[in-house]
Design a protein around this motif. Sequence first.
Motif, mmCIF file in Angstrom:
data_model
loop_
_atom_site.group_PDB
_atom_site.id
_atom_site.type_symbol
_atom_site.label_atom_id
_atom_site.label_comp_id
_atom_site.label_asym_id
_atom_site.label_seq_id
_atom_site.Cartn_x
_atom_site.Cartn_y
_atom_site.Cartn_z
ATOM 1 N N VAL A 5 -4.968 5.230 43.562
ATOM 2 C CA VAL A 5 -5.173 4.252 44.636
ATOM 3 C C VAL A 5 -6.128 3.168 44.165
ATOM 4 O O VAL A 5 -5.891 1.974 44.392
ATOM 5 C CB VAL A 5 -5.713 4.932 45.916
ATOM 6 N N HIS A 6 -7.193 3.567 43.489
ATOM 7 C CA HIS A 6 -8.136 2.584 42.961
ATOM 8 C C HIS A 6 -7.446 1.666 41.941
ATOM 9 O O HIS A 6 -7.650 0.454 41.961
ATOM 10 C CB HIS A 6 -9.334 3.278 42.291
ATOM 11 N N ALA A 7 -6.653 2.253 41.072
ATOM 12 C CA ALA A 7 -5.975 1.452 40.044
ATOM 13 C C ALA A 7 -4.999 0.459 40.671
ATOM 14 O O ALA A 7 -4.927 -0.702 40.253
ATOM 15 C CB ALA A 7 -5.242 2.366 39.069
ATOM 16 N N LEU A 8 -4.252 0.895 41.669
ATOM 17 C CA LEU A 8 -3.284 0.013 42.325
ATOM 18 C C LEU A 8 -3.936 -1.031 43.222
ATOM 19 O O LEU A 8 -3.373 -2.101 43.443
ATOM 20 C CB LEU A 8 -2.301 0.841 43.155
ATOM 21 N N LEU A 9 -5.110 -0.739 43.706
ATOM 22 C CA LEU A 9 -5.763 -1.645 44.641
ATOM 23 C C LEU A 9 -6.649 -2.679 43.958
ATOM 24 O O LEU A 9 -6.515 -3.883 44.191
ATOM 25 C CB LEU A 9 -6.605 -0.819 45.625
ATOM 26 N N TRP A 10 -7.525 -2.244 43.071
ATOM 27 C CA TRP A 10 -8.578 -3.131 42.569
ATOM 28 C C TRP A 10 -8.151 -4.018 41.408
ATOM 29 O O TRP A 10 -8.608 -5.162 41.326
ATOM 30 C CB TRP A 10 -9.821 -2.333 42.206
ATOM 31 N N ALA A 11 -7.320 -3.537 40.528
ATOM 32 C CA ALA A 11 -6.904 -4.372 39.390
ATOM 33 C C ALA A 11 -6.118 -5.610 39.851
ATOM 34 O O ALA A 11 -6.469 -6.735 39.465
ATOM 35 C CB ALA A 11 -6.107 -3.555 38.384
ATOM 36 N N PRO A 12 -5.093 -5.458 40.684
ATOM 37 C CA PRO A 12 -4.382 -6.660 41.146
ATOM 38 C C PRO A 12 -5.251 -7.579 42.016
ATOM 39 O O PRO A 12 -5.145 -8.801 41.927
ATOM 40 C CB PRO A 12 -3.216 -6.115 41.974
ATOM 41 N N LEU A 13 -6.121 -6.989 42.838
ATOM 42 C CA LEU A 13 -6.986 -7.797 43.688
ATOM 43 C C LEU A 13 -7.960 -8.620 42.847
ATOM 44 O O LEU A 13 -8.185 -9.812 43.117
ATOM 45 C CB LEU A 13 -7.758 -6.915 44.668
ATOM 46 N N THR A 14 -8.510 -8.030 41.804
ATOM 47 C CA THR A 14 -9.419 -8.751 40.910
ATOM 48 C C THR A 14 -8.696 -9.902 40.223
ATOM 49 O O THR A 14 -9.193 -11.033 40.177
ATOM 50 C CB THR A 14 -10.004 -7.797 39.849
ATOM 51 N N VAL B 194 -15.186 2.365 49.147
ATOM 52 C CA VAL B 194 -13.917 3.044 49.451
ATOM 53 C C VAL B 194 -13.941 4.479 48.918
ATOM 54 O O VAL B 194 -13.487 5.407 49.588
ATOM 55 C CB VAL B 194 -12.715 2.255 48.872
ATOM 56 N N GLU B 195 -14.491 4.666 47.742
ATOM 57 C CA GLU B 195 -14.558 6.016 47.160
ATOM 58 C C GLU B 195 -15.388 6.947 48.032
ATOM 59 O O GLU B 195 -14.988 8.073 48.319
ATOM 60 C CB GLU B 195 -15.132 5.959 45.741
ATOM 61 N N PHE B 196 -16.553 6.500 48.452
ATOM 62 C CA PHE B 196 -17.420 7.371 49.262
ATOM 63 C C PHE B 196 -16.928 7.527 50.693
ATOM 64 O O PHE B 196 -17.118 8.571 51.300
ATOM 65 C CB PHE B 196 -18.857 6.861 49.251
ATOM 66 N N ALA B 197 -16.287 6.509 51.240
ATOM 67 C CA ALA B 197 -15.824 6.574 52.628
ATOM 68 C C ALA B 197 -14.510 7.337 52.775
ATOM 69 O O ALA B 197 -14.328 8.080 53.732
ATOM 70 C CB ALA B 197 -15.673 5.172 53.191
ATOM 71 N N PHE B 198 -13.586 7.171 51.822
ATOM 72 C CA PHE B 198 -12.253 7.736 51.987
ATOM 73 C C PHE B 198 -11.855 8.738 50.901
ATOM 74 O O PHE B 198 -10.877 9.468 51.082
ATOM 75 C CB PHE B 198 -11.204 6.610 52.034
ATOM 76 N N ALA B 199 -12.522 8.721 49.773
ATOM 77 C CA ALA B 199 -12.238 9.601 48.632
ATOM 78 C C ALA B 199 -10.750 9.619 48.251
ATOM 79 O O ALA B 199 -10.132 10.673 48.157
ATOM 80 C CB ALA B 199 -12.734 11.018 48.912
ATOM 81 N N PRO B 200 -10.160 8.444 47.992
ATOM 82 C CA PRO B 200 -8.746 8.417 47.602
ATOM 83 C C PRO B 200 -8.592 8.849 46.141
ATOM 84 O O PRO B 200 -9.565 8.973 45.407
ATOM 85 C CB PRO B 200 -8.361 6.955 47.768
ATOM 86 N N GLY B 201 -7.368 9.038 45.735
ATOM 87 C CA GLY B 201 -7.097 9.398 44.347
ATOM 88 C C GLY B 201 -7.354 8.222 43.412
ATOM 89 O O GLY B 201 -7.458 7.066 43.835
ATOM 90 N N LEU B 202 -7.439 8.532 42.136
ATOM 91 C CA LEU B 202 -7.701 7.508 41.133
ATOM 92 C C LEU B 202 -6.589 6.453 41.108
ATOM 93 O O LEU B 202 -6.845 5.272 40.910
ATOM 94 C CB LEU B 202 -7.852 8.162 39.751
#
Length: 134
Positions: free
Chosen positions: A92-101, A82-90
Amino acid sequence: MPDEPGQISGGGGEAPPPPIDSGLKGSCPRCGARTLFVSYLRFADKCGACGLDFSKFNVGDGPVVFLTLGIGTLITILAIWVEFAFAPGLWVHALLWAPLTLALTVLLLRFAKGLLLALEFRNRAEEGRLKEPE
């Protein structure tokens, strides 16, 4: 002895259910009744149908370790993609990956615990013992 794999207390001689059923359905590894769990993640003390004592099995932290490593690897690969394909802000990563994990780990933990208990039953797993010197 009725606690041995392949034997059912009812004397029917039926084969025990496959170990994956214990994980997916929460079923007893000996008789197949859905009595393995009393809550989402807590094992019952014994099977209400055949009397198999679940408290003698030691599932421990094994399922959590495997799930954490497996899900952590998957999430890390997805986050890098996701980082390399879309380069979202930090954020977005925090909101997406922590709850999903967290969600994947908790959802799959019941399955992993049931599967590990059934495999312990099927393989007659027990603590290692050192042979006494003669």
